[in-house]
Design an enzyme around this catalytic site. Structure first.
Site, mmCIF file in Angstrom:
data_model
loop_
_atom_site.group_PDB
_atom_site.id
_atom_site.type_symbol
_atom_site.label_atom_id
_atom_site.label_comp_id
_atom_site.label_asym_id
_atom_site.label_seq_id
_atom_site.Cartn_x
_atom_site.Cartn_y
_atom_site.Cartn_z
ATOM 1 N N GLU A 53 0.855 -1.178 0.000
ATOM 2 C CA GLU A 53 0.000 0.000 0.000
ATOM 3 C C GLU A 53 0.893 1.230 0.000
ATOM 4 O O GLU A 53 1.964 1.235 0.619
ATOM 5 C CB GLU A 53 -0.893 0.026 1.249
ATOM 6 C CG GLU A 53 -1.734 1.303 1.305
ATOM 7 C CD GLU A 53 -2.820 1.293 2.364
ATOM 8 O OE1 GLU A 53 -2.756 0.482 3.300
ATOM 9 O OE2 GLU A 53 -3.745 2.129 2.246
ATOM 10 N N CYS A 247 -6.623 1.012 2.791
ATOM 11 C CA CYS A 247 -7.583 2.126 2.771
ATOM 12 C C CYS A 247 -7.394 3.042 1.572
ATOM 13 O O CYS A 247 -8.307 3.800 1.223
ATOM 14 C CB CYS A 247 -7.460 2.949 4.043
ATOM 15 S SG CYS A 247 -7.849 2.040 5.529
ATOM 16 N N ASN A 378 -12.054 -2.872 0.180
ATOM 17 C CA ASN A 378 -11.024 -3.171 1.187
ATOM 18 C C ASN A 378 -11.703 -3.501 2.508
ATOM 19 O O ASN A 378 -12.315 -4.554 2.632
ATOM 20 C CB ASN A 378 -10.047 -1.995 1.301
ATOM 21 C CG ASN A 378 -9.022 -2.206 2.397
ATOM 22 O OD1 ASN A 378 -8.429 -3.277 2.465
ATOM 23 N ND2 ASN A 378 -8.807 -1.237 3.251
ATOM 24 N N GLU A 379 -11.634 -2.582 3.481
ATOM 25 C CA GLU A 379 -12.233 -2.877 4.792
ATOM 26 C C GLU A 379 -13.670 -2.371 4.812
ATOM 27 O O GLU A 379 -14.007 -1.476 5.591
ATOM 28 C CB GLU A 379 -11.407 -2.219 5.895
ATOM 29 C CG GLU A 379 -10.135 -2.971 6.213
ATOM 30 C CD GLU A 379 -9.329 -2.361 7.348
ATOM 31 O OE1 GLU A 379 -9.607 -1.215 7.748
ATOM 32 O OE2 GLU A 379 -8.422 -3.046 7.837
HETATM 33 O O1 AHR Z 1 -2.157 -1.425 6.736
HETATM 34 C C1 AHR Z 1 -2.588 -0.157 7.059
HETATM 35 C C2 AHR Z 1 -4.104 -0.041 7.041
HETATM 36 O O2 AHR Z 1 -4.652 -0.932 7.956
HETATM 37 C C3 AHR Z 1 -4.754 -0.427 5.752
HETATM 38 O O3 AHR Z 1 -4.788 0.617 4.864
HETATM 39 C C4 AHR Z 1 -6.138 -0.795 6.166
HETATM 40 O O4 AHR Z 1 -6.716 -1.730 5.294
HETATM 41 C C5 AHR Z 1 -5.968 -1.277 7.588
HETATM 42 O O5 AHR Z 1 -6.848 -0.642 8.452
#
Ligand code: AHR
Length: 668
Positions: A53, A247, A378-379
């Protein structure tokens, strides 16, 4: 994202209370029986992967080897990272000009009224520019010459003004916008240089996309990736690479989301946006964090191919980060989001008859990238995710039935949101569910049996983001790398034996996040730390590496008193066989401070080599960590003298150790 930050701090505090229970030394011996003839599950080739990321300056300022920050003046503050000065009696000025259209809107005009003096435009780089003695650096800029005879010189200088390398730029007359190139060799290794573009003489000139790359990038690709960082990824032998998040996929709002189509083609035309981690944590504010997308989806697919990792793009599903705006696209307007996913598959795999396949080929990659899986969001959590997920699944499966789709399991590995989502996703028969675990080391130790009683016929699990977070109060060092300590890595290893033992359920797993700049991070722990010149593998990295390089292809039982070792006497274990190399691979984690006696027996008639390879990672100190200044504190050591003989092999495991024992079969 105040609530997100608060939640994470709360979790760390609560979970931390139970952390790092000291386990006393025990003189008891553990008998272990391994059954190499009983294959209980297949281990997926994608079992151990990586998660990239753009957080902690992982892309711009990190893996993407560009050394100039804000190279095309597109940051909202167009001169962020730049300074300028008229020197030696010059009468010159700089103007920021906006074209008013396109994705690369701004450039600068330098106007000089006198023949004498110089006008110096300086870039500070990403927390400085790292130069290595004897290495070549490639400078380029888009230039449009106006009136007069302005000349351009380029130099890298130290903080005290010492010239570390210099060159000059040849500019064609009356050529309109042209990209000019020049090179210099650095005469010194220096971590914190700045780049000066020096304008001499009278006249005016327009300049844009001012860029500096080391010539020595990964595979020597021009304007490519930082070689030492990619090498660290290659050395992990990852089965897959999750990208681009995290994120960052979701964005703070939908306008800020990651859109792959804006990350391909000419880098100058890739529209810059604010990196969501720029403003996420007020205590780690990074106002100069933007996404240039120089590392875009084409480069990502190419990187996966280079390091033989299966690509795993995670795509926005019409939902912005639920810790931020929580914006969603209405179901009437979701088609473009789904189309982006369909087009990405075509871009990766399509042939010359397809619009997006043709584009990939035009970009220089005739062969398909072999994309086999995609994450839908994602989340994400809550009811609003379900119709969006279903719309993606319906459209993608209708056109590409073989593409595996990964559903979100939300941000937590338990609790109401998780229970709700996983219930729905199992009902929907999701191919895989993406579970995230950022918890204390003790949580990881006690969850080594998490999947032992899972419904093995239901949706598979993607352990998509995990890292043991040591509570702050236990960390005594102020070094940024100290959160990647041995206690955390050891707990992850114990947990990973549980993932491996249940490889029929858990098909993929990736530690998170991957990279962090020691001078510009927002989140820790991270797998690899770097500065402008060097990088360091953490103990957590070595745990990932010993698992991934000793994967095996079938799980076999390894039992103590007829049960898997999931923490009895602080021991954890799993075993696999590698049917290609004819090896039995045994992993044992000793999470106690004291050494442990293990009596190992191998069931069956098969004959095994008398000597085994024993790879150990250990430290007597749970708080030990690797740093850029001391990178080898915790790392694997290979002991080739383990004798396998008689009925029982007696092993003494070091305290706080991860052990991988590889025994070759002598005959079929
Ligand atoms: O790994 C950092 C963050 O942790 C990521 O962006 C997210 O998916 C999780 O909350």
């Amino acid at each position: 994202m105040k609530s997100y930050t608060q939640l994470k701090i709360f979790l760390q505090a609560v979970l931390g209370l139970a952390c790092f229970t000291i386990v006393s030394n025990s003189s008891a011996q553990t008998n272990l029986m391994v059954h190499p003839g009983q294959h209980t599950a297949q281990v997926s080739p994608t079992m151990w992967g990586i998660f990239f990321e753009d957080i902690n300056f992982s892309a711009d300022g990190g893996l993407y080897a560009e050394l100039v920050k804000n190279r095309s003046f597109e940051f909202p503050n167009p001169l962020m990272g730049w300074k300028y000065k008229a020197k030696n009696g010059a009468d010159a000025s700089l103007l920021v000009v906006n074209r008013g259209e396109g994705s690369n809107q701004r450039f600068v005009t330098i106007s000089s009224k006198k023949d004498t003096g110089d006008f110096v435009l300086s870039n500070e780089g990403f927390r400085g520019i790292g130069l290595k003695e004897g290495e070549i650096y490639n400078f380029s800029a888009m230039v449009r010459k106006g009136s007069g005879n302005l000349k351009i010189k380029v130099e890298a200088v130290s903080e005290s003004g010492e010239v570390l390398g210099e060159t000059s730029l040849a500019i064609a007359e009356n050529a309109g916008w042209q990209t000019c190139h020049a090179q210099f060799k650095s005469n010194k290794t220096y971590p914190n240089a700045q780049l000066n573009v020096v304008f001499e003489g009278k006249g005016d000139v327009d300049v844009d996309m001012i860029s500096l790359f080391p010539a020595d990038t990964w595979k020597h690709r021009p304007n490519g990736l930082r070689a030492d960082l990619v090498q660290k990824l290659a050395d992990l032998h990852p089965g897959f690479m999750r990208f681009p998040g995290g994120c960052i996929v979701e964005g703070r709002d939908l306008a800020n989301r990651y859109q792959w189509k804006k990350t391909i083609g000419n880098p100058a035309d890739r529209q810059l946006i604010m990196n969501r981690w720029n403003v996420e944590f007020s205590y780690r504010s990074t106002p100069d964090y933007y996404q240039s997308f120089g590392l875009g989806f084409f480069e990502y697919f190419q990187l996966c191919e280079d390091i033989r990792a299966s690509p795993l793009p995670i795509l926005n599903c019409g939902m912005a980060c639920e810790y931020n705006s929580a914006e969603v696209v209405s179901m009437n307007e979701i088609d473009p989001y789904i189309q982006d996913a369909l087009d990405l598959i075509e871009f990766a795999n399509g042939n010359t008859d397809t619009k997006w396949g043709k584009l990939r080929i035009a970009l220089g990659h005739p062969a398909p990238f072999n994309l086999k899986m995609i994450g839908v969001g994602n989340e994400q959590w809550g009811e609003q995710y379900i119709p969006r997920y279903k719309a993606f699944v319906a459209a993608i499966k209708a056109k590409y039935p073989d593409i595996k789709l990964i559903a979100s399991g939300g941000p937590d590995p338990d609790g109401e949101r998780f229970e709700y989502l996983t219930k729905v996703m199992h009902h929907e028969k999701a191919d895989l569910i993406d579970e995230h675990y950022y918890r204390s080391p003790d949580w990881f130790l006690s969850n080594a049996k998490r999947y032992d009683h899972y419904d093995h016929k239901s949706s598979h699990v993607f352990a998509g983001e995990y890292a043991a977070h040591t509570p702050d109060n236990l960390i005594k060092s102020s070094a940024v790398e100290s959160h990647n300590n041995w206690g955390a890595a050891l707990a992850e290893a114990a947990f990973m034996t549980g993932l491996e033992r249940n490889a029929d359920v858990v098909k993929m797993a990736s530690y998170a996040p991957l990279f962090a700049d020691v001078n510009a991070w927002q989140w820790r722990p991270d797998l690899i730390w770097f500065d402008n010149l060097n990088s360091v593998a953490t103990p957590n990295y070595y745990v990932q590496q010993v698992f991934a390089t000793h994967r095996g292809d079938y799980v076999v039982p390894i039992l103590s008193d007829g049960k898997p070792l999931t923490g009895q006497d602080s021991l954890y274990s799993s075993a696999t066989v590698d049917t290609v190399n004819n090896e039995l691979i045994i992993k044992i984690v000793n999470a106690s401070i004291g050494g442990k006696q293990v009596n190992l027996q191998i069931d069956g008639k098969r004959k095994w080599a008398k000597q085994a390879e024993w790879l150990q990672v250990s430290s007597a100190d749970k708080m030990a960590f690797n740093s850029l200044t001391d990178p080898d504190v915790v790392k694997p050591t290979l002991n080739n003298t383990l004798k396998i003989g008689g009925k029982t092999t007696r092993l003494t495991l070091r305290g706080l150790s991860v052990n991988v024992i590889v025994i070759k079969a002598e005959s079929q």
